[in-house]
Design an enzyme around this catalytic site. Structure first.
Site, PDB file in Angstrom:
ATOM      1  N   HIS A 171       0.814  -1.223   0.000  1.00 54.10           N
ATOM      2  CA  HIS A 171       0.000   0.000   0.000  1.00 54.10           C
ATOM      3  C   HIS A 171       0.847   1.273   0.000  1.00 54.10           C
ATOM      4  CE1 HIS A 171      -3.374   2.650   1.605  1.00 54.10           C
ATOM      5  NE2 HIS A 171      -3.945   2.001   0.597  1.00 54.10           N
ATOM      6  N   HIS A 231      -9.349  11.332   0.098  1.00 55.50           N
ATOM      7  CA  HIS A 231      -8.426  10.218   0.258  1.00 55.50           C
ATOM      8  C   HIS A 231      -7.158  10.625   0.996  1.00 55.50           C
ATOM      9  CE1 HIS A 231      -5.949   6.749  -1.431  1.00 55.50           C
ATOM     10  NE2 HIS A 231      -7.014   6.154  -0.942  1.00 55.50           N
ATOM     11  N   LYS A 263      -4.565  11.329   3.801  1.00 58.50           N
ATOM     12  CA  LYS A 263      -4.338  10.774   5.133  1.00 58.50           C
ATOM     13  C   LYS A 263      -3.378  11.721   5.861  1.00 58.50           C
ATOM     14  CE  LYS A 263      -4.381   7.010   2.017  1.00 58.50           C
ATOM     15  NZ  LYS A 263      -5.628   6.437   2.116  1.00 58.50           N
ATOM     16  N   LYS A 276       3.204   4.369  -1.336  1.00 52.93           N
ATOM     17  CA  LYS A 276       3.310   5.196  -2.541  1.00 52.93           C
ATOM     18  C   LYS A 276       4.610   5.981  -2.432  1.00 52.93           C
ATOM     19  CE  LYS A 276      -1.382   4.771  -1.980  1.00 52.93           C
ATOM     20  NZ  LYS A 276      -2.008   4.178  -0.786  1.00 52.93           N
ATOM     21  N   ASP A 311      16.981   9.629  -8.727  1.00 50.70           N
ATOM     22  CA  ASP A 311      18.420   9.898  -8.566  1.00 50.70           C
ATOM     23  C   ASP A 311      18.842  10.014  -7.101  1.00 50.70           C
ATOM     24  OD1 ASP A 311      18.785   9.901 -11.291  1.00 50.70           O
ATOM     25  OD2 ASP A 311      18.665  12.078 -11.503  1.00 50.70           O
ATOM     26  N   ASP A 349      -1.471  20.648  17.055  1.00 52.16           N
ATOM     27  CA  ASP A 349      -1.115  21.969  17.608  1.00 52.16           C
ATOM     28  C   ASP A 349      -0.585  22.947  16.566  1.00 52.16           C
ATOM     29  OD1 ASP A 349      -1.852  21.025  20.088  1.00 52.16           O
ATOM     30  OD2 ASP A 349       0.194  20.568  20.734  1.00 52.16           O
TER      31      ASP A 349
END
Length: 484
Positions: free
Chosen positions: A224, A402, A404, A226, A231, A409
């Site tokens: 899951h 979508h 996350k 990404k 380089d 604070d």
């Protein structure tokens, strides 16, 4: 003949209950949350035969023998590489701020990964902005490009990324792409997969879904993460899959997906490259640890740290969940959370409630319409408890939110691939960045404010007036929440 049939029937019933007893014994012996064990026992006893089969398929964290052996052998070499980062002047333990210092110690003690300063961050707030930036960086690549994604779906700007990778390979740039088999099934069936392989790109199908592996590996264990690394100088991570929302799930009835990506330059790039190297070796057996980041560099005094927090099979259990709870326990004024799938474990739910009960302002922003009906119903089962504790719940109505993210604070934030559900926190390969940079965190907070402006604030009194029909389905799916 009747006696033979009667004997055969009794024998099959006896074998079935012997199997149920054996699976029950295994469930009880596994060290995990009581709620998870009880949910599985309920499935096993309520749904005959199917419940037992489901447990064998989904009940235990089984990476598969070959991958599990690789992960075990890899832990020490990768741990040694991570630990060497502590000798880099980008790790300033004495200069760490309040929020991240405890997270640095936790991640260092459990996996050897320290928080590193000297990074430059850019927050890309739309998929279009993210994809165009990735394409531009691919065009500048000189040596290597590494990618890992859960979903790659053909169409739109995602095709432009594939074309840019093919052109990069023609420039003799090494390109390694790891995609989850289940999430990217459409891509692997498309002409793009063949074109990339024909161009010399190393394209690997991770955690391959096959009927021959039904009982050899847990099928819903997914890659899951990404990550894009170019380089070893530029990296991306965040919530966005390699999809153009204008060409993805247009018939799902939830609107376009709303995502972010973070572009990183600095020492943290090498850590993300190492995480990609971990995933690549788990799947292929080929080890390619990146070079350590340049340590003889001048680090500005105000350069804020980033802590990379990975999780998944072979890595320390529940590390991202621990970081989430530790961050919220340190909150003094406010906590803002965005997540598309909200099915928290009991301890994470208690942390959110306790944080609100301490007088900390807690905002939870989740999509009003979800592509998973079961998750949507299960999420709502938590609303009453959260609302009674003072948590503000906003239902976003501008698409499938979508993103996350967690902002603490207005000084510290968490961004990455992790949903607030059992699957992300306990099962899948995930990665999160813990960032203590007031400027970047303010951008994230402002983006969350924009989400709130497109959301409806739930009223506790109004919520308690919902129909018996809604309450029934909430409770039904709540019983299965540890399995979602």
């Amino acid at each position: 003949m009747d006696k033979v049939y009667h004997f055969f029937t009794l024998a099959m019933i006896g074998l079935y209950w012997l199997l149920v007893a054996g699976v029950t014994f295994r469930v009880v012996l596994k060290r995990r949350a009581v709620s998870v064990s009880l949910a599985w026992l309920m499935v096993i006893y309520i749904i005959p035969i199917v419940g037992v089969v489901c447990y064998f398929l989904f009940g235990e964290l089984n990476l598969g023998r070959k991958r599990a052996e690789r992960a075990k052998m890899m832990f020490n070499p990768f741990g040694e590489w991570f630990y060497l980062l502590n000798n880099c002047n980008a790790h300033k333990r004495d200069g760490l701020g309040t929020h991240i210092s405890k997270i640095d110690r936790l991640c260092n003690n459990r996996m050897g990964i320290p928080a590193l300063v000297g990074n430059e961050l850019q927050l890309h707030t739309t998929p279009q902005e993210s994809l165009l930036s990735v394409i531009n960086d691919i065009k500048q690549a000189k040596h290597s490009i590494r990618m890992v994604f859960y979903i790659w779906h053909p169409g739109g700007l995602a095709d432009s990324v594939a074309a840019a990778l093919i052109q990069a390979r023609k420039r003799d740039v090494q390109v390694k792409v790891l995609l989850d088999s289940a999430g990217s099934v459409t891509f692997f069936r498309s002409h793009w997969a063949k074109m990339m392989r024909d161009a010399g790109i190393e394209l690997v199908e991770g955690l391959e879904v096959s009927p021959w592996r039904l009982f050899l590996r847990r099928l819903d264990l997914r890659q899951h993460r990404k990550i894009v690394v170019i380089d070893d100088e530029v990296a991306y991570t965040g919530s966005m899959n390699m999809v153009d929302p204008a060409y993805f799930k247009q018939n799902s009835g939830v609107g376009q997906w709303i995502d972010i990506m973070v572009r990183v330059e600095g020492p943290t790039v090498n850590v993300l490259s190492a995480i990609h190297g971990w995933d690549w070796e788990v799947e292929t057996g080929d080890r390619q640890l990146p070079a350590l980041p340049e340590c003889d560099i001048n680090i500005p005094d105000d350069s804020k740290p980033i802590q990379v927090v990975p999780s998944g099979p072979g890595m320390p259990d529940q590390l991202i969940g621990q970081v989430l709870k530790l961050a919220m326990h340190q909150a003094e004024q406010s906590v803002r959370i965005t997540t598309p799938y909200f099915v928290p474990s009991a301890d994470l739910l208690d942390t959110i409630k306790t944080t609100a009960q301490r007088g900390v302002k807690v905002d939870l922003i989740i999509p009003k319409h979800n592509d998973s009906l079961m998750v949507q119903w299960a999420s709502r089962a938590f609303y009453s408890d959260l609302l009674s504790c003072g948590v503000n719940i906003y239902e976003f109505d501008g698409g499938l939110l979508h993103t996350k993210s967690v902002v603490i604070d207005n000084l510290f934030c968490l961004v990455g691939t992790v949903n607030m559900d059992m699957r992300s926190l306990w099962l899948n390969f995930e990665v999160t960045l813990a960032v203590e940079d007031p400027s970047f965190t303010y951008q994230m907070y402002q983006l969350q404010t924009e989400y709130i402006e497109q959301s409806e604030l739930l009223s506790h009194n109004q919520w308690e007036k919902r129909s018996l029909y809604h309450r029934f389905f909430e409770r039904v799916f709540y019983l299965f929440n540890p399995l979602l």
